[in-house]
Design a protein around this motif. Structure first.
Motif, PDB file in Angstrom:
ATOM      1  N   UNK A  50     -20.020   1.564  -3.350  1.00 30.01           N
ATOM      2  CA  UNK A  50     -19.579   1.265  -2.132  1.00 30.01           C
ATOM      3  C   UNK A  50     -20.539   0.444  -1.284  1.00 30.01           C
ATOM      4  N   UNK A  69     -19.877  -1.538 -11.189  1.00 31.73           N
ATOM      5  CA  UNK A  69     -19.185  -0.445 -10.440  1.00 31.73           C
ATOM      6  C   UNK A  69     -18.039   0.392 -11.091  1.00 31.73           C
ATOM      7  N   UNK A  70     -16.846  -0.549 -11.495  1.00 30.55           N
ATOM      8  CA  UNK A  70     -15.785  -0.055 -12.052  1.00 30.55           C
ATOM      9  C   UNK A  70     -16.104   0.682 -13.462  1.00 30.55           C
ATOM     10  N   UNK A  71     -16.775   0.001 -14.151  1.00 29.63           N
ATOM     11  CA  UNK A  71     -17.445   0.731 -15.631  1.00 29.63           C
ATOM     12  C   UNK A  71     -18.022   1.970 -15.379  1.00 29.63           C
ATOM     13  N   UNK A  73     -17.849   3.885 -12.660  1.00 28.02           N
ATOM     14  CA  UNK A  73     -16.869   4.988 -12.156  1.00 28.02           C
ATOM     15  C   UNK A  73     -16.211   5.533 -13.071  1.00 28.02           C
ATOM     16  N   UNK A  74     -15.614   4.722 -14.302  1.00 25.65           N
ATOM     17  CA  UNK A  74     -14.928   5.226 -15.376  1.00 25.65           C
ATOM     18  C   UNK A  74     -15.267   6.799 -15.853  1.00 25.65           C
ATOM     19  N   UNK A  76     -17.096   8.910 -13.906  1.00 24.35           N
ATOM     20  CA  UNK A  76     -17.456   9.790 -12.729  1.00 24.35           C
ATOM     21  C   UNK A  76     -16.423  10.318 -12.302  1.00 24.35           C
ATOM     22  N   UNK A 101      -4.573   6.177 -11.711  1.00 22.18           N
ATOM     23  CA  UNK A 101      -5.690   5.076 -11.685  1.00 22.18           C
ATOM     24  C   UNK A 101      -6.659   5.470 -12.598  1.00 22.18           C
ATOM     25  N   UNK A 102      -6.827   6.866 -12.858  1.00 21.47           N
ATOM     26  CA  UNK A 102      -7.907   7.329 -13.665  1.00 21.47           C
ATOM     27  C   UNK A 102      -7.568   6.861 -15.185  1.00 21.47           C
ATOM     28  N   UNK A 144      -9.535  14.687 -14.861  1.00 22.46           N
ATOM     29  CA  UNK A 144      -9.644  13.667 -15.857  1.00 22.46           C
ATOM     30  C   UNK A 144     -10.776  13.862 -16.848  1.00 22.46           C
TER      31      UNK A 144
ATOM     32  N   UNK B   2      -3.200  -2.462 -10.265  1.00 27.75           N
ATOM     33  CA  UNK B   2      -2.919  -1.119 -11.016  1.00 27.75           C
ATOM     34  C   UNK B   2      -1.553  -0.361 -10.573  1.00 27.75           C
ATOM     35  N   UNK B 110     -11.367   3.950  -4.584  1.00 25.39           N
ATOM     36  CA  UNK B 110     -12.437   3.380  -5.482  1.00 25.39           C
ATOM     37  C   UNK B 110     -13.284   4.345  -5.917  1.00 25.39           C
ATOM     38  N   UNK B 112     -12.050   5.660  -9.068  1.00 22.32           N
ATOM     39  CA  UNK B 112     -11.798   5.501 -10.527  1.00 22.32           C
ATOM     40  C   UNK B 112     -12.045   4.256 -11.060  1.00 22.32           C
ATOM     41  N   UNK B 113     -11.765   4.063 -12.220  1.00 17.54           N
ATOM     42  CA  UNK B 113     -12.409   2.981 -13.055  1.00 17.54           C
ATOM     43  C   UNK B 113     -11.357   1.529 -12.509  1.00 17.54           C
ATOM     44  N   UNK B 114     -10.530   1.691 -11.650  1.00 17.17           N
ATOM     45  CA  UNK B 114      -9.812   0.868 -10.957  1.00 17.17           C
ATOM     46  C   UNK B 114     -10.871  -0.216 -10.195  1.00 17.17           C
ATOM     47  N   UNK B 115     -11.132  -1.707 -10.349  1.00 12.93           N
ATOM     48  CA  UNK B 115     -12.175  -2.183  -9.665  1.00 12.93           C
ATOM     49  C   UNK B 115     -11.689  -2.504  -8.245  1.00 12.93           C
ATOM     50  N   UNK B 116     -12.708  -2.994  -7.336  1.00 11.76           N
ATOM     51  CA  UNK B 116     -12.212  -3.495  -6.106  1.00 11.76           C
ATOM     52  C   UNK B 116     -11.220  -4.620  -6.066  1.00 11.76           C
ATOM     53  N   UNK B 119      -7.931  -3.229  -6.806  1.00 10.14           N
ATOM     54  CA  UNK B 119      -7.376  -2.481  -5.882  1.00 10.14           C
ATOM     55  C   UNK B 119      -6.822  -3.653  -4.393  1.00 10.14           C
TER      56      UNK B 119
END
Lengths: 295, 269
Positions: A50, A69-71, A73-74, A76, A101-102, A144, B2, B110, B112-116, B119
């Motif tokens: 963030x 970050x998206x990778x 977070x996958x 986490x 979304x997960x 998840x 998404x 924000x 999950x694996x969904x990127x900014x 979103x």
């Protein structure tokens, strides 16, 4: 699994985090301890991507927590410190959305968790109590089956029974080899689950220690009530550190020397024992600035 | 984008989309049903409007009421349509990003694996879908009412009516674009709302001022609203393709900027 290296971010009011470094190994439950406003959440926000580090970097599952970050977070499961859901949904709708979304099959684990935490997910979120929202958040975080859990004050709002259920859940996941980073301002919450802990104060890491080491550093205060005053006098002349005597009641401070404590007490008729935990603030006052500890 | 987020966001915003859509459709139908009466008494109305200054007539597009196309453009598309769609665009754009950031719910979107970027693109899609639904209800309502209530000799050609709605959609595609850009720029919901609402009002006011005071006509060049002239579209006096391309380009630029800004900024979550 998580590494933080010289992470720095200063806010306009001068607060922030400064040169924060630590790492969390696979399968470890890592506690992140500090009073309110010490920088726990800021550090976690960097891990979730963030915020962009002003200096230093953080990686989660070997992915840079800002640029990838998206990778990151996958892998986490994240439980925010302050839970703010979207308006106009019920728990099930919210969990459906997050599950989508997960992008993983979560049905089974989800109903297991709901059963474990005992709440009705069909309740509209705006009608939920703080504890119930926390439960929905916990389900969203765990359902998840992520490799890494990042939990910001996970038990806030839960009653003692549910806190225990939560701790069991953490220990069960730990057995499966999952990694945890768990922030808290209460030592007793951390000591039941964590292997190691970092203590943060005013945005700087004070120490990273094995939990047993931290436990032995922790002073405990026992109030012992004895049967007769002669025993009180005898106890006073022992080698134990006596803080205060009030009639039949003796306040003894113990720091690691439990053996000695019990052997000495075995000589007297003890009517009552009560223990008080030293607060977290005091623990790292001891560590950080021993001369300032109030006596 | 998404799909799960889109679905839930559409669900959350559906009520508001439908109320704006239905309200505006009902208004078009109502105005349409008034047209035969006005058309029958056109002489008297024109006598009445002669006492207005020319500039005022021009500002509200009251120069001629002779055909249904001119009438509905002046009475609805030049006025209430702009208000309804303007409010919807600003409000929804702020709700889709700034509100979620301000209240902290964005942390969940924000997590999950969904990127900014995904979103942001999803939220933009929700806004555009909402606009399409509202414009469609307008078009369908107006067209159906026109077919049923208006004599053929006065009726507007379907093609022209479609153009009025289509360019109207693109106008708010662009308004929604800068609104959601503000929405992604500010941490504070109220600040974002003030910025997007303020700019929209300013554009509207510049366009109005330029129409009313002929010396100030150059002001209209500063306003995006000057690109939308429904009465002229009805008469066939507008290069619809050019105007459409400009509005679409402006909007697209804003949406791209929104995604880029949202990807790079620090979020106080």
């Amino acid at each position: 699994m998580i590494t933080i290296h010289n992470l720095t971010r200063q806010f306009s009011n001068g607060k922030g985090i400064f040169d924060v470094s630590f790492d969390v190994k696979k399968g470890e439950v890592f506690g992140f301890l500090g009073p309110n406003g010490s920088g726990k959440s800021t550090t976690i926000r960097h891990l979730m991507g963030y915020m962009k580090p002003q200096k230093g970097r953080a990686t989660v599952f070997d992915y840079d927590s800002w640029t990838e970050q998206a990778k990151a977070r996958e892998h986490v499961g994240y439980l925010p410190g302050e839970i703010a859901f979207l308006d106009g949904m019920n728990g099930t709708e919210f969990l459906d959305m997050i599950a989508g979304m997960q992008g993983k099959k979560v049905k089974e684990k989800r109903s297991e968790l709901i059963h474990l935490l005992q709440f009705d997910p069909k309740t509209p979120i705006r009608k939920m109590s703080k504890g119930m929202k926390q439960k929905v958040g916990i389900v969203a975080t765990f359902m998840h089956d992520p490799d890494i859990y990042i939990l910001d004050e996970p038990t806030s709002g839960l009653d003692p029974l549910m806190q225990r259920v939560f701790i069991e859940l953490v220990l069960k996941e730990k057995e499966k080899g999952k990694t945890f980073l768990m922030s808290s301002h209460s030592f007793s919450e951390i000591e039941r689950t964590c292997d190691r802990a970092a203590i943060i104060k005013d945005g700087r890491i004070v120490t990273v220690k094995d939990i047993h080491e931290l436990q032995s550093m922790q002073r405990k205060i026992f109030d012992i009530t004895l049967h007769n005053l002669e025993d009180v006098e005898a106890l006073k002349s022992s080698s134990l550190s006596i803080e205060k005597v009030d009639g039949n009641m003796v306040r003894i401070e113990v720091q690691g020397n439990y053996d000695e404590f019990f052997k000495e007490l075995a000589n007297y008729h003890v009517k009552n024992v009560s223990a008080t935990n030293q607060s977290l603030e005091q623990i790292f006052m001891d560590y950080y600035n021993a001369e300032e500890v109030p006596r | 984008m998404s799909p799960s987020l889109y679905k839930q966001m559409m669900k959350s915003n559906f009520k508001s989309i439908m109320s704006f859509g239905m309200a505006s459709a009902v208004y078009v139908i109502l105005m349409t049903s008034l047209f035969p009466m006005i058309s029958d008494n056109i002489d008297k109305i024109q006598e009445l409007t002669e006492i207005y200054p020319d500039s005022l007539m021009k500002a509200f597009g009251l120069e001629s009421f002779g055909t249904y196309g001119e009438f509905i453009s002046a009475e609805y598309y030049g006025l209430f349509f702009l208000f309804i769609l303007g409010i919807f665009s600003v409000m929804t754009a702020i709700q889709l990003i700034a509100k979620l950031v301000d209240r902290g719910s964005m942390a969940y979107l924000l997590s999950t694996k969904v990127s900014r970027a995904q979103v942001a693109i999803t939220q933009i899609s929700v806004l555009i879908t909402g606009l399409i639904i509202i414009i469609f209800l307008n078009f369908a309502g107006g067209y159906a009412a026109g077919e049923l209530l208006i004599d053929d000799q006065y009726a507007i050609a379907m093609g022209d009516f479609f153009q009025i709605n289509f360019v109207g959609f693109l106008l708010f595609f662009a308004v929604g674009g800068y609104s959601i850009l503000f929405s992604s720029l500010f941490n504070d919901e109220k600040m974002a709302f003030a910025a997007a609402g303020g700019v929209t009002f300013l554009f509207y006011a510049l366009d109005m001022a330029g129409k009313i005071v002929s010396d100030l006509e150059w002001l209209r060049n500063l306003s995006i609203f000057s690109l939308y002239e429904p009465a002229k579209i009805a008469k066939g006096d507008v290069n619809v393709v050019l105007v459409s391309l400009i509005l679409f380009g402006l909007g697209l630029l804003m949406y791209i900027a929104t995604v880029l800004v949202f990807r790079r900024r620090n979020l106080p979550l």
